[in-house]
Design a protein around this motif. Structure first.
Motif, PDB file in Angstrom:
ATOM      1  N   GLU A  72       1.385   4.897   1.360  1.00 51.99           N
ATOM      2  CA  GLU A  72       0.951   5.505   2.613  1.00 51.99           C
ATOM      3  C   GLU A  72       0.778   7.004   2.410  1.00 51.99           C
ATOM      4  O   GLU A  72       1.686   7.686   1.973  1.00 51.99           O
ATOM      5  N   ILE A 127     -12.332   9.153   9.596  1.00 54.94           N
ATOM      6  CA  ILE A 127     -11.826   8.040   8.794  1.00 54.94           C
ATOM      7  C   ILE A 127     -12.637   6.799   9.094  1.00 54.94           C
ATOM      8  O   ILE A 127     -12.724   6.373  10.250  1.00 54.94           O
ATOM      9  N   LEU A 155     -11.081   2.866   2.233  1.00 52.97           N
ATOM     10  CA  LEU A 155     -10.905   3.829   3.299  1.00 52.97           C
ATOM     11  C   LEU A 155     -11.685   5.067   2.897  1.00 52.97           C
ATOM     12  O   LEU A 155     -11.466   5.621   1.811  1.00 52.97           O
ATOM     13  N   TYR A 191      -3.784   1.480  -0.613  1.00 54.36           N
ATOM     14  CA  TYR A 191      -3.770   2.789   0.006  1.00 54.36           C
ATOM     15  C   TYR A 191      -3.873   2.645   1.511  1.00 54.36           C
ATOM     16  O   TYR A 191      -4.655   1.842   2.009  1.00 54.36           O
ATOM     17  N   SER A 192      -3.079   3.402   2.267  1.00 53.54           N
ATOM     18  CA  SER A 192      -3.295   3.476   3.703  1.00 53.54           C
ATOM     19  C   SER A 192      -2.937   4.884   4.163  1.00 53.54           C
ATOM     20  O   SER A 192      -2.440   5.696   3.371  1.00 53.54           O
ATOM     21  N   TYR A 193      -3.207   5.183   5.422  1.00 54.60           N
ATOM     22  CA  TYR A 193      -2.952   6.521   5.931  1.00 54.60           C
ATOM     23  C   TYR A 193      -1.947   6.470   7.064  1.00 54.60           C
ATOM     24  O   TYR A 193      -1.858   5.471   7.777  1.00 54.60           O
ATOM     25  N   HIS A 194      -1.233   7.553   7.212  1.00 53.95           N
ATOM     26  CA  HIS A 194      -0.252   7.654   8.272  1.00 53.95           C
ATOM     27  C   HIS A 194      -0.543   8.862   9.152  1.00 53.95           C
ATOM     28  O   HIS A 194      -0.831   9.941   8.654  1.00 53.95           O
ATOM     29  N   VAL A 195      -0.519   8.635  10.471  1.00 53.90           N
ATOM     30  CA  VAL A 195      -0.692   9.726  11.424  1.00 53.90           C
ATOM     31  C   VAL A 195       0.403   9.593  12.471  1.00 53.90           C
ATOM     32  O   VAL A 195       0.534   8.534  13.088  1.00 53.90           O
ATOM     33  N   GLN A 220       0.838  -1.204   0.000  1.00 55.58           N
ATOM     34  CA  GLN A 220       0.000   0.000   0.000  1.00 55.58           C
ATOM     35  C   GLN A 220       0.869   1.248   0.000  1.00 55.58           C
ATOM     36  O   GLN A 220       1.875   1.313   0.693  1.00 55.58           O
ATOM     37  N   LEU A 234      -1.666  11.849   6.756  1.00 53.16           N
ATOM     38  CA  LEU A 234      -2.861  12.576   7.212  1.00 53.16           C
ATOM     39  C   LEU A 234      -2.511  13.707   8.168  1.00 53.16           C
ATOM     40  O   LEU A 234      -3.393  14.356   8.707  1.00 53.16           O
ATOM     41  N   ASN A 235      -1.217  13.923   8.411  1.00 50.78           N
ATOM     42  CA  ASN A 235      -0.827  14.985   9.335  1.00 50.78           C
ATOM     43  C   ASN A 235      -0.786  16.358   8.689  1.00 50.78           C
ATOM     44  O   ASN A 235      -0.718  17.361   9.360  1.00 50.78           O
ATOM     45  N   ALA A 282      -8.476   0.117  -0.275  1.00 48.37           N
ATOM     46  CA  ALA A 282      -7.580  -0.186   0.835  1.00 48.37           C
ATOM     47  C   ALA A 282      -6.508  -1.197   0.451  1.00 48.37           C
ATOM     48  O   ALA A 282      -5.558  -1.393   1.196  1.00 48.37           O
TER      49      ALA A 282
END
Lengths: 257, 257
Positions: free
Chosen positions: B94, B199, B220, B246-250, B92, B97-98, B243
């Motif tokens: 990333e 989310i 997502l 794709y993924s998200y990072h925080v 995925q 999201l910050n 998904a």
């Protein structure tokens, strides 16, 4: 819907008396509505009972009901339409990803009675993936704990926690069915200072079977690596929470930080 | 796998010459590996070609290959096992999201050729939900734009953007197939200052049909409301990204904000 509504509205005042005698009325009402949504008595798009009906059933003033509804609007759980009433938004509880809080602490604050059942608790060598994420050699022992997480008896998902024993030796002495790991870290003077989180979505038949829900419900999967003083990794936490009941919130200020 | 590998390794040097003559070799290699993963030529757990093979095929030094691999490790896309090689992590990409960045800007920086196809672009009255989220009366017009988003020709998902016309009048004059909305906002002097994001994960047959992928892949879903100076809502952006890609990072610092 009506039967459930009557039952809930009727049953709660006694429960209130037993469980939390000093809780303000408005937080009690907000908590009750959260439970209705969690248990599916009210789903996305459903209209909540009118303010009048809630005043009567909870035996409180209109102002108290409005205070409770305002709290739920702020949490994104419901929305109000002028002259019509209050409606359930998505039917999901929203978890704040902006702070490094634990499941237990976050939902205890909301009065949702978080509980855990430990499925696995073992001391073992780290997997290759755990070595990479936690910066361990292959002989540095870890404690691995897998738990089902509940809110007011509803299974929300599964969390797998890996803690290097040399970083948090006291992990060996606590019962993670009754103790918050994050509170424990603060108690022993090693609070978390930083976390990296990856959020993805999966359909996971294994998790579905564990918590006994339909296999086609997707899960939000959050992999969190948290660090204590000195940039030492203290946990790898993989959370799989059912997306029909659960969502995450991230707020930001400033563009292109 | 081998055939795809040969084709990619063989084909890229010419493409490099055409597309980005001044791009450093290591970012070109990193970008090529990202494309392999995006196109599924290498999936989660697959071993990448050895450093030797990459040196030879890209005609670069060992140090350059290592620099490219280090960048991909930092992005969470691959991991290295000492003495064995480099492996694809989750397959995925990333997304961070910050920061309040747009799809186009974020992936253009990575050289992944972000593109859009506009499915709907209309000026209309806001829905009740848009009124609530954007703080609009029911007669305040909005521009609604629904786009499929691609990376190097792979459809990643669908975004629905709602912009109040009185907040960003120039939205009526830009082509969102070729223009970044966020860059436009900065150009006209109303940069985004704050965003709230929710989310969740969904299985969405409608989105799957639009981008022609299997219906059982979860998405997502990120709902972002962004604000400009004076706490004015400038957009409601609902993104549904597959998904599997794709993924998200925080990332976070400090406990209990």
């Amino acid at each position: 819907m009506l039967a459930a509504e009557d039952a809930s509205l009727g049953a709660k005042p006694e429960a209130m008396g037993q469980m939390a005698p000093k809780e303000p009325n408005y937080t009690y009402i907000a908590r009750t509505v959260r439970q209705w949504i969690l248990h599916g008595e009210y789903s996305a798009g459903d209209k909540l009972p009118s303010e009048e009906a809630m005043c009567k059933e909870f035996a409180v003033s209109r102002m108290t009901v409005r205070q409770a509804l305002a709290e739920l609007v702020n949490a994104g759980l419901i929305y109000r339409v002028k002259g019509i009433g209050a409606f359930v938004s998505t039917g999901q509880l929203e978890r704040d990803l902006n702070s490094i809080t634990g499941f237990h602490e976050e939902f205890q604050n909301l009065g949702l009675n978080p509980e855990s059942r430990v499925l696995v608790s073992e001391r073992r060598l780290p997997t290759r993936y755990e070595q990479l994420r936690l910066g361990l050699t292959k002989y540095q022992l870890v404690r691995f704990v897998r738990r089902i997480r509940y809110l007011t008896d509803v299974p929300m998902g599964v969390q797998s926690l890996t803690v290097p024993i040399h970083v948090v030796p006291s992990i060996e002495n606590i019962d993670l069915e009754t103790t918050s790991f994050y509170r424990h870290l603060r108690d022993v003077g090693v609070p978390l200072e930083r976390a990296d989180q990856n959020i993805s979505a999966v359909v996971d038949a294994e998790v579905a079977a564990l918590i006994d829900i339909p296999t086609d419900i997707p899960y939000l999967r959050v992999e969190r690596t948290s660090f204590v003083r000195g940039n030492l990794a203290a946990e790898l936490l993989v959370s799989s929470f059912r997306a029909d009941k659960y969502s995450y919130h991230v707020s930001l200020t400033g563009e292109d930080r």
